[in-house]
Design an enzyme around this catalytic site. Sequence first.
Site, PDB file in Angstrom:
ATOM      1  CG  HIS A   1      -1.911  -1.152   1.192  1.00 25.95           C
ATOM      2  ND1 HIS A   1      -2.749  -1.462   0.139  1.00 25.95           N
ATOM      3  CD2 HIS A   1      -2.127  -2.117   2.132  1.00 25.95           C
ATOM      4  CE1 HIS A   1      -3.429  -2.542   0.430  1.00 25.95           C
ATOM      5  NE2 HIS A   1      -3.074  -2.977   1.621  1.00 25.95           N
TER       6      HIS A   1
ATOM      7  CG  ASP B   1      -5.505  -5.977  -0.041  1.00 25.63           C
ATOM      8  OD1 ASP B   1      -5.505  -6.879   0.821  1.00 25.63           O
ATOM      9  OD2 ASP B   1      -5.427  -4.786   0.266  1.00 25.63           O
TER      10      ASP B   1
END
Length: 450
Positions: free
Chosen positions: A269, A320
């Site tokens: 991220h 994810d």
Amino acid sequence: MDATLHFESLLLPEGWADNARVTIRDGLVSAIDRDVPREPRDEAHAIGLPGMPNLHSHAFQRGMAGLTEMRGQGEESFWSWRAEMYRFVDALDPEAMYAIAALAYMEMLETGFTRVGEFHYLHNDLHGRPYSRPAQMGEALAGAAGETGLALTLLPVLYAQSGFGGQPPVPEQRRFVSDMDGYARLLDASRECLAALPDARLGIAPHSLRAVTPEVLAEVVRLVPGAPVHIHVAEQEREVSDCLAWSGARPVEWLLANAEVDERWCLVHATHVTGAELAAIAASGAVAGLCPITEANLGDGLFPAVEALEKGVRFGIGSDSNVRIDMTEELRLLEYGQRLVHRRRNCQTRGGSTGRFLFDSALSGGTQALAAPPPLAPGSSADLVSLAADHPAIIGRSGDRVLDSLIFSAGRGAVDCVWRRGRKWVEGGRHRDRDAIIARYARAIGRPAG
């Protein structure tokens, strides 16, 4: 698996090749010949690409896709989503993990991913106790990867605390937590469960700076020398403020100052970063692991990709939470987010094709982050994707225009065949075992926990 595949156009590391023949022996690339005519033994295809790595996945979360889209009484954020995820894992056992992971891995292959980095933190039983076989959940993941054909880089997660400064885990985290001794046993067992998978990799994953102390972080990264190291960092604004309150530094700032971050590392991220932090990431050689669909779904924010490009940060893409699995959409959303922020087009390119830049960058960054063999190189696994040349968005396209049209128009609907280690697992856009995988998933997702 042995085969010879002939492509009218094939994207190689050095660029597009016309009339390319890929010779496959025992699942590996034996030779790649350019400018050669098709021979009768060749399997003919129009357009070929290397398979894309998916550097960040929580496979089990595929089973909760769509279940968190109801507005609650408070403000919705990552933290409210996490509370729903805690409730979901209370119903998962190894059998359900296998079924959900097989579905997710099948869908990854169908969209052009050929390797996954499985950031795996669901280790304990329903009561929070280690399974009799420490890697029983990891065995389920390895089994799903073997059945579907997807290459696996398994990243067992160490989750030791609930917040910065060594806060003790909360009851909802009982299925995740372990201490260093338990984690070392988990790594040994994970190594064993990967032994039967071709070209599998084992890495390590301290979950986040809020989930491990500085002392534990320093110890855990030494457990598997040379292996990939993945960590969530700077995903949410609250994480940044909490880290500042604890340490006086921002998460990426603290990590780069206190850990030996290098090319082994993937900073997952890294959404909330400063220009100075981006420059330091680039200097370290680490990969930024970007997951645009999940980051959008959770409302986390946008990675500053334009500034990262200017500073030379490497990146890869991941699915994810697996709320939607689509390689092309991850790349498209990555670019579109920057267009909305900067109010201009073709933000992420140094000139030329945006699609080609996005594809090449994600391929390189994902390969590095997952310790994967180099794509389409002699001796590497034969992991390829063919495109349907008769797809309306692909007709009449050649060279980099193919990638532009694939990412920004055709999407996953243009994916025709996918080979993993020389075996064709996807044909006509459908996995060979799709019906059986979905049927098992339907049985598992509807039953109570065992």
